[in-house]
Design a protein around this motif. Structure first.
Motif, PDB file in Angstrom:
ATOM      1  N   THR A 142     129.187 107.197  62.771  1.00 16.23           N
ATOM      2  CA  THR A 142     129.788 108.484  63.104  1.00 16.23           C
ATOM      3  C   THR A 142     131.141 108.699  62.452  1.00 16.23           C
ATOM      4  O   THR A 142     131.641 109.830  62.403  1.00 16.23           O
ATOM      5  CB  THR A 142     129.974 108.597  64.622  1.00 16.23           C
ATOM      6  N   LYS A 144     133.764 107.451  63.775  1.00 14.45           N
ATOM      7  CA  LYS A 144     134.695 107.274  64.882  1.00 14.45           C
ATOM      8  C   LYS A 144     134.943 105.789  65.139  1.00 14.45           C
ATOM      9  O   LYS A 144     134.048 104.955  64.941  1.00 14.45           O
ATOM     10  CB  LYS A 144     134.152 107.920  66.158  1.00 14.45           C
ATOM     11  N   VAL A 146     136.477 102.775  67.905  1.00 13.96           N
ATOM     12  CA  VAL A 146     136.755 102.482  69.314  1.00 13.96           C
ATOM     13  C   VAL A 146     137.310 101.066  69.432  1.00 13.96           C
ATOM     14  O   VAL A 146     136.756 100.126  68.830  1.00 13.96           O
ATOM     15  CB  VAL A 146     135.485 102.607  70.182  1.00 13.96           C
ATOM     16  N   HIS A 167     129.379 104.221  66.443  1.00 15.89           N
ATOM     17  CA  HIS A 167     130.828 104.114  66.301  1.00 15.89           C
ATOM     18  C   HIS A 167     131.211 102.727  65.773  1.00 15.89           C
ATOM     19  O   HIS A 167     130.479 101.744  65.984  1.00 15.89           O
ATOM     20  CB  HIS A 167     131.517 104.368  67.636  1.00 15.89           C
ATOM     21  N   ASP A 229     140.120 106.087  67.779  1.00 13.99           N
ATOM     22  CA  ASP A 229     139.809 107.391  68.355  1.00 13.99           C
ATOM     23  C   ASP A 229     139.638 107.319  69.876  1.00 13.99           C
ATOM     24  O   ASP A 229     139.771 108.325  70.568  1.00 13.99           O
ATOM     25  CB  ASP A 229     138.528 107.945  67.725  1.00 13.99           C
ATOM     26  N   ALA A 230     139.301 106.145  70.381  1.00 13.47           N
ATOM     27  CA  ALA A 230     139.165 105.933  71.825  1.00 13.47           C
ATOM     28  C   ALA A 230     139.397 104.469  72.134  1.00 13.47           C
ATOM     29  O   ALA A 230     139.223 103.597  71.257  1.00 13.47           O
ATOM     30  CB  ALA A 230     137.789 106.370  72.331  1.00 13.47           C
ATOM     31  N   GLY A 438     141.607 109.756  76.214  1.00 15.56           N
ATOM     32  CA  GLY A 438     141.092 108.843  75.200  1.00 15.56           C
ATOM     33  C   GLY A 438     141.124 107.387  75.588  1.00 15.56           C
ATOM     34  O   GLY A 438     140.605 106.540  74.864  1.00 15.56           O
ATOM     35  N   VAL A 466     132.554 107.599  76.822  1.00 18.03           N
ATOM     36  CA  VAL A 466     133.353 107.499  75.600  1.00 18.03           C
ATOM     37  C   VAL A 466     132.625 108.203  74.452  1.00 18.03           C
ATOM     38  O   VAL A 466     133.227 108.961  73.673  1.00 18.03           O
ATOM     39  CB  VAL A 466     133.637 106.029  75.241  1.00 18.03           C
ATOM     40  N   ASP A 467     131.341 107.944  74.356  1.00 15.31           N
ATOM     41  CA  ASP A 467     130.528 108.586  73.317  1.00 15.31           C
ATOM     42  C   ASP A 467     130.568 110.111  73.454  1.00 15.31           C
ATOM     43  O   ASP A 467     130.736 110.849  72.477  1.00 15.31           O
ATOM     44  CB  ASP A 467     129.093 108.070  73.408  1.00 15.31           C
ATOM     45  N   TYR A 469     132.915 111.849  74.893  1.00 14.13           N
ATOM     46  CA  TYR A 469     134.283 112.263  74.572  1.00 14.13           C
ATOM     47  C   TYR A 469     134.463 112.408  73.060  1.00 14.13           C
ATOM     48  O   TYR A 469     135.115 113.345  72.585  1.00 14.13           O
ATOM     49  CB  TYR A 469     135.265 111.223  75.133  1.00 14.13           C
ATOM     50  N   LEU A 470     133.877 111.480  72.321  1.00 14.78           N
ATOM     51  CA  LEU A 470     134.034 111.488  70.865  1.00 14.78           C
ATOM     52  C   LEU A 470     133.136 112.507  70.172  1.00 14.78           C
ATOM     53  O   LEU A 470     133.515 113.095  69.155  1.00 14.78           O
ATOM     54  CB  LEU A 470     133.737 110.089  70.309  1.00 14.78           C
ATOM     55  N   SER A 474     126.181 112.778  74.569  1.00 16.99           N
ATOM     56  CA  SER A 474     125.761 111.403  74.326  1.00 16.99           C
ATOM     57  C   SER A 474     124.307 111.202  74.686  1.00 16.99           C
ATOM     58  O   SER A 474     123.814 111.752  75.672  1.00 16.99           O
ATOM     59  CB  SER A 474     126.616 110.425  75.152  1.00 16.99           C
TER      60      SER A 474
END
Length: 487
Positions: A142, A144, A146, A167, A229-230, A438, A466-467, A469-470, A474
């Motif tokens: 992705t 992103k 974490v 991620h 990112d998180a 985050g 979390v997924d 959020y990003l 999800s």
């Protein structure tokens, strides 16, 4: 599920334990699995009960009747797929979980429940044996990133789920090896560390990055987390509860985790053997009646302790399920672990009043008093000391296994995170997100000291949020199977 009437034909059987005198000579796991055909019979005991309560007892919501049915039919690969659908690490839970699923088993109302935990362990071990458990790389990335802080069961579960979502995940672990409490807090005779290593190798092959000796907030600046990112905090509840009484500074009074950690490290580095807290030939007292206390008992006996005594401040539980905790709830009943069986003088309703030391500051004895609990409706139970019950117990070492009061405060203070009334990191009970956007938290760091199944469950659940959020949404499992049914 299972064989029609199988619960009437077959008696509950579990792994066979090595004789005490033999298993005390080493720190290896000491169980011998049942033959495959016998394991299939155990799966056949699942009784097609109509409304199964076993997976409502399980925090992971495992599809227990389904994998039992596959075991009964000899469909081991399918059983593994069903097991892995809700549980990332059944090789851990199959060894360490207290099995609330079995306490909620419908068969347990009239007979001994299905040996669910043992079946779970056998399924996953068969999977490793046959090479069915292989790295599952994400189909795409992705872009992103974490950060997961802590590599216990919550952190590992969150990391694997987020990596599967595509991620790029980096796990920070303050110890020198991955595993959190599994690595150094659980003795080898309950979980050999090769079991952790083989799973970590799979996670690494899936693309997860692990950084050890990385204590975020100490030797790794918290500012480094801003690059991600998180963030998911899974550092556990590692602040041990103390016993602030006279003489607590005596040489010979140790926290249980120090004792257990040093012993486990010494198994893999002979140079560290001189640093272990050696119980050989000594009179040992373990204060605390939980699993950690039990682990101290087993470790002391393997050292060759002269005697091992255990104190518990609570009353002795009944041998059978109490009417106060009826099926399918977790029962109030006496638990006798394999470590207790290896030799221990267990004592209930005992409160330690003072550690007695000599002129050199060395522990020589401790003073206790018998207690009782006064129950007043609507109020907290009161601890009452019994008059003229003081007693002096000679001892050389005392291990404090009193549980944990919550997470250490280094991270929450530096990150500006709010704490709840129990001093755990405060987070939404739905999304697992803290007051800082985050930053999410899962496992014992959020809920306090708890079970391994809860840690894995929370890691999985936090990963979903979390997924979302990003990415805005999800496809990872929402929560456990029970939540999916009610969603």
């Amino acid at each position: 599920m299972g064989e029609l009437g199988g619960f009437k034909k077959y008696q509950r059987k579990q792994e066979i334990n090595t004789a005490v005198k033999n298993r005390l000579t080493n720190f290896k796991e000491f169980t011998t699995p049942l033959a495959t055909k016998e394991q299939q019979k155990q799966g056949s005991r699942c009784m097609d009960c109509g409304i199964p309560f076993c997976h409502s007892g399980c925090p992971l919501g495992n599809y227990i009747p389904d994998f039992n049915d596959m075991v009964h039919k000899g469909e081991w690969h399918k059983a593994l797929e069903i097991l892995h659908a809700t549980n990332n690490f059944p090789e851990f839970t199959g060894r360490l979980c207290p099995a609330p699923c079995e306490k909620a088993c419908v068969l347990g109302i009239i007979d001994k429940p299905v040996s669910i935990e043992n079946i779970e362990k056998y399924i996953v071990e068969k999977g490793f044996e046959n090479g069915w458990i292989e790295p599952r790389l994400p189909k795409y990335r992705t872009g992103k990133t974490v950060a997961v802080v802590g590599s216990g069961p919550a952190g590992l579960a969150a990391a694997q789920q987020l990596n599967r979502a595509g991620h790029s995940v980096t796990v920070f672990e303050r110890a020198d090896k991955i595993g959190g409490l599994l690595r150094y807090g659980i003795p080898n005779f309950k979980l050999e560390k090769e079991i952790i290593d083989r799973r970590v190798a799979i996670l690494e092959a899936e693309g997860i990055t692990f950084i050890t000796n990385a204590h975020v907030g100490v030797n790794v600046a918290v500012d480094e987390l801003k690059e991600f990112d998180a963030v998911v905090l899974c550092g556990g509840a590692t602040k041990a509860r103390s016993l602030p009484i006279a003489g607590s500074d005596a040489k010979g009074v140790y926290q249980a985790m120090e004792f257990l950690t040093k012993q486990t490290k010494a198994l893999f580095d002979k140079e560290l053997e001189k640093e272990i807290i050696n119980a050989k030939g000594k009179d040992i007292i373990v204060i605390g009646g939980g699993d950690t206390g039990s682990d101290c008992i087993g470790t002391s006996n393997r050292h060759g302790a002269k005697s091992v005594t255990n104190f518990e401040i609570m009353p002795k539980p009944p041998k059978a399920r109490s009417a106060k905790t009826p099926w399918p709830f977790w029962p109030l009943e006496l638990k006798t672990s394999t470590s207790h069986e290896e030799g221990c003088d267990r004592n209930w309703l005992i409160n330690t009043k003072e550690f007695i030391k000599n002129e050199k500051g060395e522990l020589t004895a401790l003073k206790t008093v018998e207690v009782e609990w006064k129950i007043i409706p609507g109020e907290r139970p009161q601890l009452i000391e019994k008059e003229e019950t003081e007693k002096i117990w000679s001892c050389d070492l005392v291990f404090l296994a009193l549980g944990f009061t919550g997470p250490e405060k280094t991270l929450p203070e530096q990150l500006g995170l709010e704490l709840d009334f129990r001093t755990n990191i405060k987070a939404s009970t739905y999304s697992y997100e803290t007051n800082v956007p985050g930053i999410f938290v899962a496992g014992d760091m959020r809920r306090g000291q708890s079970l391994i199944v809860w840690a894995i469950s929370e890691g999985r659940q936090a990963a979903h949020h979390v997924d979302a959020y990003l990415m805005g949404s999800s496809s990872l499992p929402l929560k456990d199977a029970n939540d999916l049914l009610s969603a």
